[in-house]
Design a protein around this motif. Structure first.
Motif, PDB file in Angstrom:
ATOM      1  N   SER A 140      -4.228   8.066  -1.761  1.00 36.33           N
ATOM      2  CA  SER A 140      -4.858   7.255  -0.998  1.00 36.33           C
ATOM      3  C   SER A 140      -6.328   7.100  -1.487  1.00 36.33           C
ATOM      4  CB  SER A 140      -4.672   7.527   0.554  1.00 36.33           C
ATOM      5  OG  SER A 140      -5.092   8.714   1.060  1.00 36.33           O
ATOM      6  N   THR A 148      -8.176  -6.805   4.619  1.00 43.31           N
ATOM      7  CA  THR A 148      -8.844  -5.375   4.385  1.00 43.31           C
ATOM      8  C   THR A 148      -9.008  -4.550   5.412  1.00 43.31           C
ATOM      9  OG1 THR A 148     -10.902  -5.892   3.984  1.00 43.31           O
ATOM     10  CG2 THR A 148      -9.810  -6.247   2.172  1.00 43.31           C
ATOM     11  N   TYR A 163       0.759  -1.186   0.078  1.00 44.28           N
ATOM     12  CA  TYR A 163      -0.174   0.031  -0.112  1.00 44.28           C
ATOM     13  C   TYR A 163       0.985   1.172   0.014  1.00 44.28           C
ATOM     14  CZ  TYR A 163      -3.518   3.352   1.812  1.00 44.28           C
ATOM     15  OH  TYR A 163      -3.981   4.475   1.855  1.00 44.28           O
ATOM     16  N   ILE A 186     -13.165  -0.174   1.358  1.00 39.20           N
ATOM     17  CA  ILE A 186     -13.116  -1.568   1.730  1.00 39.20           C
ATOM     18  C   ILE A 186     -14.276  -2.336   1.075  1.00 39.20           C
ATOM     19  CG2 ILE A 186     -12.986  -3.403   3.505  1.00 39.20           C
ATOM     20  CD1 ILE A 186     -11.545  -1.329   5.159  1.00 39.20           C
ATOM     21  N   SER A 210      -5.937  -2.007   7.111  1.00 40.44           N
ATOM     22  CA  SER A 210      -6.230  -0.487   7.028  1.00 40.44           C
ATOM     23  C   SER A 210      -6.026   0.037   8.398  1.00 40.44           C
ATOM     24  CB  SER A 210      -7.925  -0.392   6.675  1.00 40.44           C
ATOM     25  OG  SER A 210      -7.940  -0.718   5.348  1.00 40.44           O
ATOM     26  N   LEU A 214     -11.443   4.236  10.069  1.00 35.60           N
ATOM     27  CA  LEU A 214     -10.994   3.393   8.852  1.00 35.60           C
ATOM     28  C   LEU A 214     -12.216   3.868   7.708  1.00 35.60           C
ATOM     29  CD1 LEU A 214      -9.419   1.822  10.851  1.00 35.60           C
ATOM     30  CD2 LEU A 214     -10.442  -0.191   9.998  1.00 35.60           C
ATOM     31  N   VAL A 250      -5.600   6.370   5.245  1.00 34.76           N
ATOM     32  CA  VAL A 250      -6.186   4.905   5.073  1.00 34.76           C
ATOM     33  C   VAL A 250      -6.780   5.205   3.440  1.00 34.76           C
ATOM     34  CG1 VAL A 250      -6.830   4.791   7.404  1.00 34.76           C
ATOM     35  CG2 VAL A 250      -8.536   5.870   5.910  1.00 34.76           C
TER      36      VAL A 250
END
Length: 303
Positions: free
Chosen positions: A141, A156, A130, A174, A160, A233, A170
């Motif tokens: 991002s 996932t 990532y 997702i 995160s 998140l 983040v």
């Protein structure tokens, strides 16, 4: 009522469990068999593939490149397989179907697997990739989504969380298919769906959990995802089949995420088995679930 194609998947799982459902799991056999089982999707049209070396991979990762897809948006796809099996090759077609529907490219990585590498090595590999996408490849991002199935669905969220705890931005979204979060196997669906789930057995899963977790405490926030603070998140698309023992994993994670003010789209698909989306292009339920996930991703990444 599941379609004829999805019922064929149930029959395949029943045959697999004759060999893979034992307490003392033969990991080498499991890896070989699951490599084939995860390839039941059709080959998506107008998609090309490229291998690439990047941080966080054992073997080269695979780019899935749909024609006319946005080059500035990417799905980082994390394959399932109980943290002990699966690969970019086994999930190439599934990731490509999702990327094509979302209108972007996808990258599938070959993170380290247990028992050779236990928690949190897998999370570290995802975070490394990532970070590489942002710092070396120039992706924002806000234009990266994390997607995965089963153990990959876990990653996932856990990756995160690790990204957030490192103070990094983040991803935008997702998407987790049949995600596995409950390392304590406390969800009521373990009992409720024990007779309808044709693949996942509690006795075998307990061995898989130990293989992944090792001596780590289940109180670790990246293992205790159903209870840990998830505030900060990304928005989540979570989906599970109502015939699988992991159904409550998605339900309980959704409840925890919503309690921390996270936008969650929870989809429970009637009668579906574990990771039914592997039937992409072959079963209507798989195609519909992927279409909804892709729409969610597109909206959050503004494609």
């Amino acid at each position: 009522m599941p379609s004829r194609q999805s019922r064929l998947m149930e029959e395949t799982y029943v045959r697999l469990n004759k060999h893979l459902g034992a307490k003392d799991l033969d990991i080498d056999l499991y890896r070989i068999v699951m490599e084939e089982q995860a390839s039941v999707a059709t080959e998506p049209t107008n998609v090309t593939y490229e291998e690439v070396q990047c941080p966080g991979t054992v073997q080269p990762a695979i780019w899935c490149l749909p024609q006319s897809a946005s080059a500035s948006h990417v799905i980082l796809y994390l394959h399932g397989g109980g943290f002990i099996s699966g690969s970019p090759s086994s999930h190439r077609k599934l990731a490509a179907h999702l990327a094509k529907r979302a209108g972007c490219r996808a990258l599938i990585i070959d993170y380290r697997r247990a028992p050779e590498h236990q928690f949190p090595k897998q999370i570290e590999d995802v975070v490394a990739t990532y970070t590489w996408l942002i710092q070396d490849m120039g992706f924002s991002s806000k234009r990266i989504a994390l997607a995965g199935d089963s153990a990959g669905g876990n990653l996932t969220v856990s990756a995160s969380l690790a990204v957030h705890n490192l103070g990094l931005e983040v991803p935008a979204a997702i998407a987790a298919f049949s995600p596995w979060f409950d390392m304590r196997t406390t969800g009521k669906s373990w009992q409720r769906n024990a007779k309808t789930d044709c693949l996942v057995l509690l006795e075998a899963m307990q061995g898989v959990i130990h293989t992944y977790v090792g001596e780590s405490s289940l109180d670790n926030p990246c293992l205790d995802l159903l209870c840990t603070d998830l505030k900060g998140l990304p928005p989540m698309f979570l989906t599970s089949g109502t015939s699988e023992v992991l159904e409550d994993d998605a339900v309980l994670l959704a409840e925890n995420a919503r309690s921390h003010e996270i936008d969650v789209n929870l989809l429970l698909v009637e009668g579906m088995q574990h990771i039914w989306v592997l039937m992409a292009g072959n079963a209507p339920e798989a195609d519909e679930s992927l279409a909804q996930a892709a729409s969610f991703i597109r909206s959050k990444m503004a494609i």
